[in-house]
Design a protein around this motif. Sequence first.
Motif, mmCIF file in Angstrom:
data_model
loop_
_atom_site.group_PDB
_atom_site.id
_atom_site.type_symbol
_atom_site.label_atom_id
_atom_site.label_comp_id
_atom_site.label_asym_id
_atom_site.label_seq_id
_atom_site.Cartn_x
_atom_site.Cartn_y
_atom_site.Cartn_z
ATOM 1 N N GLN A 248 0.816 -1.214 0.000
ATOM 2 C CA GLN A 248 0.000 0.000 0.000
ATOM 3 C C GLN A 248 0.853 1.269 0.000
ATOM 4 O OE1 GLN A 248 -2.102 -1.877 3.396
ATOM 5 N NE2 GLN A 248 -3.890 -0.806 2.610
ATOM 6 N N ASP A 249 1.981 1.269 0.703
ATOM 7 C CA ASP A 249 2.825 2.465 0.759
ATOM 8 C C ASP A 249 3.428 2.787 -0.599
ATOM 9 O OD1 ASP A 249 2.276 2.757 3.442
ATOM 10 O OD2 ASP A 249 4.059 1.648 4.093
ATOM 11 N N LYS A 250 3.866 1.769 -1.313
ATOM 12 C CA LYS A 250 4.455 1.966 -2.638
ATOM 13 C C LYS A 250 3.400 1.999 -3.736
ATOM 14 C CE LYS A 250 8.807 -0.348 -1.411
ATOM 15 N NZ LYS A 250 9.707 -1.489 -1.720
ATOM 16 N N ASN A 251 2.169 1.603 -3.395
ATOM 17 C CA ASN A 251 1.070 1.513 -4.361
ATOM 18 C C ASN A 251 1.476 0.666 -5.561
ATOM 19 O OD1 ASN A 251 -1.419 1.845 -5.464
ATOM 20 N ND2 ASN A 251 -1.203 4.015 -5.927
ATOM 21 N N GLU A 252 2.034 -0.500 -5.275
ATOM 22 C CA GLU A 252 2.426 -1.431 -6.326
ATOM 23 C C GLU A 252 2.196 -2.856 -5.844
ATOM 24 O OE1 GLU A 252 6.511 -0.353 -6.884
ATOM 25 O OE2 GLU A 252 7.225 -1.870 -5.492
ATOM 26 N N GLY A 253 2.159 -3.781 -6.800
ATOM 27 C CA GLY A 253 1.903 -5.155 -6.403
ATOM 28 C C GLY A 253 2.223 -6.142 -7.504
ATOM 29 N N VAL A 270 -6.394 -5.767 -20.072
ATOM 30 C CA VAL A 270 -5.197 -6.556 -20.337
ATOM 31 C C VAL A 270 -5.261 -7.794 -19.453
ATOM 32 C CG1 VAL A 270 -2.688 -6.656 -20.218
ATOM 33 C CG2 VAL A 270 -3.808 -4.560 -20.976
ATOM 34 N N VAL A 271 -5.168 -8.977 -20.071
ATOM 35 C CA VAL A 271 -5.214 -10.216 -19.314
ATOM 36 C C VAL A 271 -3.892 -10.961 -19.480
ATOM 37 C CG1 VAL A 271 -7.709 -10.421 -19.542
ATOM 38 C CG2 VAL A 271 -6.240 -11.528 -21.222
ATOM 39 N N GLY A 272 -3.607 -11.853 -18.544
ATOM 40 C CA GLY A 272 -2.397 -12.671 -18.576
ATOM 41 C C GLY A 272 -2.358 -13.522 -17.332
ATOM 42 N N ASN A 273 -1.214 -14.119 -17.069
ATOM 43 C CA ASN A 273 -1.067 -14.948 -15.868
ATOM 44 C C ASN A 273 -0.052 -14.408 -14.882
ATOM 45 O OD1 ASN A 273 -2.957 -17.162 -16.133
ATOM 46 N ND2 ASN A 273 -1.755 -17.797 -17.911
ATOM 47 N N TYR A 274 0.612 -13.304 -15.249
ATOM 48 C CA TYR A 274 1.560 -12.679 -14.316
ATOM 49 C C TYR A 274 1.626 -11.196 -14.626
ATOM 50 C CZ TYR A 274 5.792 -11.597 -11.706
ATOM 51 O OH TYR A 274 6.689 -11.031 -10.818
ATOM 52 N N ALA A 275 1.609 -10.378 -13.572
ATOM 53 C CA ALA A 275 1.689 -8.929 -13.774
ATOM 54 C C ALA A 275 2.361 -8.268 -12.587
ATOM 55 C CB ALA A 275 0.304 -8.335 -13.988
ATOM 56 N N ARG A 276 3.181 -7.284 -12.883
ATOM 57 C CA ARG A 276 3.687 -6.359 -11.875
ATOM 58 C C ARG A 276 3.003 -5.020 -12.173
ATOM 59 N NH1 ARG A 276 8.308 -8.534 -9.337
ATOM 60 N NH2 ARG A 276 8.623 -6.504 -8.348
ATOM 61 N N PHE A 277 2.317 -4.455 -11.180
ATOM 62 C CA PHE A 277 1.537 -3.251 -11.439
ATOM 63 C C PHE A 277 1.828 -2.169 -10.407
ATOM 64 C CE2 PHE A 277 -1.023 -5.960 -8.700
ATOM 65 C CZ PHE A 277 -1.555 -5.084 -7.761
ATOM 66 N N LYS A 278 1.615 -0.928 -10.831
ATOM 67 C CA LYS A 278 1.765 0.242 -9.966
ATOM 68 C C LYS A 278 0.527 1.107 -10.123
ATOM 69 C CE LYS A 278 6.831 0.632 -10.173
ATOM 70 N NZ LYS A 278 7.967 1.543 -10.511
ATOM 71 N N ASN A 279 0.340 1.984 -9.126
ATOM 72 C CA ASN A 279 -0.731 2.976 -9.203
ATOM 73 C C ASN A 279 -2.067 2.329 -9.573
ATOM 74 O OD1 ASN A 279 1.276 4.960 -8.739
ATOM 75 N ND2 ASN A 279 1.745 4.999 -10.916
ATOM 76 N N ASN A 280 -2.364 1.242 -8.861
ATOM 77 C CA ASN A 280 -3.645 0.532 -9.026
ATOM 78 C C ASN A 280 -3.885 0.059 -10.452
ATOM 79 O OD1 ASN A 280 -4.469 0.967 -6.253
ATOM 80 N ND2 ASN A 280 -4.799 3.094 -6.823
#
Length: 508
Positions: A248-253, A270-280
């Motif tokens: 939550q602090d970095k707003n990434e996951g 966008v669909v897939g089986n693995y993602a690194r995301f930021k800013n929700n």
Amino acid sequence: MRKSAISSILFVCIILFFASPQISFAKKKIELLAADILTFDESLGKNAKRLLGNVAFKHGEAIMHCDSAHLLTKTNILIAYGNVHITKGSSLDIYGDEVYYDGNTKLADIKRNVKMIDKDVTLFTEYMIYNMDLDIGKYTNHGRIIDGESVLVSKQGNYNSTYKTLNFKDSVKITNPSYTITCDTLHYNINTDVANFLGPTEIVEKSSYIYCERGWHNSKNNTALFTKNAFIESDGQRVEGDSLFYDQDKNEGIAKHNVAIIDTANNTTVVGNYARFKNNGTDAIVSDHSVLIQIHNTDTMYTYGDTLKIRYDSISDSQDFFAYYHVKLFRPDMQGKCDSMAYSESDSTIRMFNNPILWFDDYQLTASHITIETYDSEVKSFHLDQNAFIASIDDSINYNQIKGDTMLGYFNNNKLQKIHVIGTGESIFFIRDDNEEKELIGVNQATSKEMWIHVLDNEINRINYVSSPVATMYPPEDFKEEEEPFLSNFKWRGSERPLSKKDIFIQE
């Protein structure tokens, strides 16, 4: 004689063991420490005592103070009334209006205005059962717990003072200045600040909404893992996955398995089986069966890439999408293939790089770079930059062909209307009559520095040669067999064309 003596000793030991269990298992009696007034009340039981004023008791490590009490010595029962205060060790304090305490089972039934304090944790309820032996408190009719800035309420709960764990069930809600958590079942560890939740769970933050049916949240470092129908929503963005790890602090996951990043405002997913995301999810990298899905009024476009990247453009307040390696796109009226592609929401433009190829209806388009401009889901124009080539099938062996340095194509209602060829234009067209047999009339072969090609009903209708034209119309019988029917660099690649959305996953 020796054997008889040993047998006698064993017999005596067995008799003592079963006849006098209090030797090993004697119950510790509740000890009276103080009282202003002591009287006996036989109506309560033999040797029952009634105590008034500044009453104090001790049992094991626990000490109890109250205004008045009944001590049933025979049964080792204590009933305390008024301003009851129980202490155990240096950190545990329990308060209530009335306590029924069984010295044999070490269970305390605490009623009305119950408050338990254990260091930084305070519990409020109207009825609680506390096990002094196991240091576990339990309530079944609503409770409220305060832990620092967090307030937790639930219908049922229990607290283990030894292990600093709390278990809650039914209408559980945690309120914190930064977030609110509601769920059916929650387990919380005070030492680690980790909350594990089971069942439908909602987490509401200032700018996001989170749902899952299983997971954990660490309030010490503001990290969490959400699973089972999990998703995060914020400002028109939604991230889904079988597993969502979120800082939550970095707003990434990190999202894993059945991942979907959805822009609800622009109907893109966008669909897939693995993602690194930021800013929700406004910025993300998605891989493993990754597809960009753009939902339009009538058609939906699917774009596959080994890796898809989402980037938020703060200037235009929109997103850019990038596809890398083995890129294929499909929608009913347009298909394509390249090694990398970019799409910008701000201008609805698709840009294709590295050996791109595009198909519209019967036309195959190739160039060093291809740009497609769209508006409101319709294709408006294309730009073939460097080594531009357009081909279409005439029959099983012949192809209509256009070649030039640059080509611009213009559409109306998603249908190709005209093509502007700029720089060293060449063309070969097989001209046929309008009857049902479509009999071949002749073959037009031409060169010009500039051409305008007009298309009607998906067929070449008219050609205007603007600058320095050289054109020859060959009758079918005069078209020399040795005349090459293909322009240089011609290659028909129809076998690579994705004919359905499933074909975008097929790699040659």
